[in-house]
Design an enzyme around this catalytic site. Structure first.
Site, PDB file in Angstrom:
ATOM      1  N   ASN A   9       0.769  -1.267  -0.003  1.00 21.28           N
ATOM      2  CA  ASN A   9      -0.002  -0.089   0.096  1.00 21.28           C
ATOM      3  C   ASN A   9       0.925   1.192  -0.143  1.00 21.28           C
ATOM      4  OD1 ASN A   9      -1.691   1.967   0.619  1.00 21.28           O
ATOM      5  ND2 ASN A   9      -2.319   1.250   2.617  1.00 21.28           N
ATOM      6  N   LYS A  11       0.226   4.249  -0.170  1.00 26.58           N
ATOM      7  CA  LYS A  11      -0.401   5.593   0.294  1.00 26.58           C
ATOM      8  C   LYS A  11      -0.271   6.681  -0.481  1.00 26.58           C
ATOM      9  CE  LYS A  11      -0.218   3.335   4.847  1.00 26.58           C
ATOM     10  NZ  LYS A  11      -0.084   3.332   6.470  1.00 26.58           N
ATOM     11  N   GLU A  98      -6.808   4.506   7.930  1.00 25.63           N
ATOM     12  CA  GLU A  98      -6.710   5.956   7.486  1.00 25.63           C
ATOM     13  C   GLU A  98      -7.886   6.624   6.814  1.00 25.63           C
ATOM     14  OE1 GLU A  98      -2.904   5.612   5.661  1.00 25.63           O
ATOM     15  OE2 GLU A  98      -2.068   4.824   7.463  1.00 25.63           O
ATOM     16  N   GLU A 168      -5.258  -5.105  10.658  1.00 25.25           N
ATOM     17  CA  GLU A 168      -4.073  -4.196  10.806  1.00 25.25           C
ATOM     18  C   GLU A 168      -4.688  -3.396  12.127  1.00 25.25           C
ATOM     19  OE1 GLU A 168      -2.481  -2.823   6.834  1.00 25.25           O
ATOM     20  OE2 GLU A 168      -4.409  -1.540   7.122  1.00 25.25           O
ATOM     21  N   GLY A 174       2.372   2.073  10.756  1.00 23.15           N
ATOM     22  CA  GLY A 174       3.147   3.270  10.650  1.00 23.15           C
ATOM     23  C   GLY A 174       3.822   3.756  11.974  1.00 23.15           C
ATOM     24  N   SER A 214       3.359  -2.175  10.302  1.00 28.32           N
ATOM     25  CA  SER A 214       4.974  -2.315  10.457  1.00 28.32           C
ATOM     26  C   SER A 214       5.429  -3.465  10.206  1.00 28.32           C
ATOM     27  CB  SER A 214       5.072  -1.778  11.948  1.00 28.32           C
ATOM     28  OG  SER A 214       4.465  -0.434  12.346  1.00 28.32           O
TER      29      SER A 214
END
Ligand code: PGA
Length: 254
Positions: A9, A11, A98, A168, A174, A214
């Site tokens: 991903n 982002k 997110e 997740e 992150g 992570s």
């Protein structure tokens, strides 16, 4: 046997030029046999049409990071499923934390998008996961169950195995903090049990459940070695060839 799916991903990273350079060196480094592993890259919308021709003839599939639940219409700024298909997408990430956190996506909205993706011939990677506060309160299982039940609402059994679930934990995204393999395995097993009760043990046995948060070369082997972890949704570490390749290798069963 379930495949292992390793998805990157991106982002909001890499413009069109950076995309060309990355895909060229990434596909060049992918010289080994992938066996039961499927690899997916999910660049920003503006890079999809750039990535498509560069990925043609490689084993790497293309995915988007979001999509509209509508087919077309006056929805300024939105991207429809058929637009994603027209630039070669096979997968689409739905309900990333997110998106839930910053763009107000709800369990109902995630379900609409999952159903629309399936109806449009795209494979949804549907994201679920608890926040740190929820984990500390001991409500991880109930939060994740609610999210999983919601995403499968009105999805018939024959379509359910086309959904990839990405677990997740929000606190691991992150942050450099990874769930321990045991913590992740426990939630994955709970999700698989829930899919058994929603559908059947056959469907639960076929569904791919990725871990995300992570994931890096240092922890990928142990995480992917867990019996119910069938892949990874990788953020930061997928942006560099040197860190994404070892994660893909970790997914290849010995
Ligand atoms: P991370 O992101 O690997 O940078 O933690 C994972 C994700 O958000 O999908």
């Amino acid at each position: 046997m379930r495949p292992t799916i390793i998805a990157g991903n991106w982002k909001m990273f890499k413009d069109a030029h950076e995309t060309s350079a990355f895909i060229a060196s990434f596909t060049k480094a992918l010289t080994f046999e992938l066996k039961n592993v499927k690899v997916v890259v999910c660049p920003p919308f503006t890079s999809l049409a750039v990535a498509q021709p560069l990925l043609a003839g490689t084993p790497v599939a293309l995915g988007a990071q979001n999509m509209s639940p509508e087919d077309e219409g006056a929805f300024t700024g939105e991207i429809a499923p058929k637009m994603l298909k027209s630039v070669g997408c096979t997968y689409v990430i739905i309900g990333h934390s997110e998106r839930r956190q910053y763009f107000g996506e709800t369990n109902d909205g995630v379900n609409r998008k999952v159903r629309k993706a399936l109806a449009s011939g795209l494979l949804p990677i549907a994201c679920v996961g608890e926040t740190l506060e929820e984990r500390e309160k001991g409500v991880t299982d109930s939060v994740v169950s609610t999210q999983v039940k919601a995403l499968f609402k009105d999805v018939p059994e024959q379509d359910a195995t086309r959904v990839v679930i990405a677990y997740e934990p929000v606190w691991a995204i992150g942050t450099g903090k990874t769930a321990t393999p045991e913590q992740a395995q426990a939630v994955h097993a709970m999700i698989r049990g829930l899919v058994t009760s929603l559908y059947s043990s056959e469907t639960a046995g076929r569904i791919v459940i990725q871990y995300g948060g992570s994931v890096k070369p240092e922890n990928a082997v142990e995480l992917l070695g867990q019996p119910d972890i069938d892949g990874a949704l990788v953020g930061g570490a997928c942006l560099k060839v040197e860190s994404f390749i070892p994660i893909i290798r970790a997914g290849i069963a010995p």
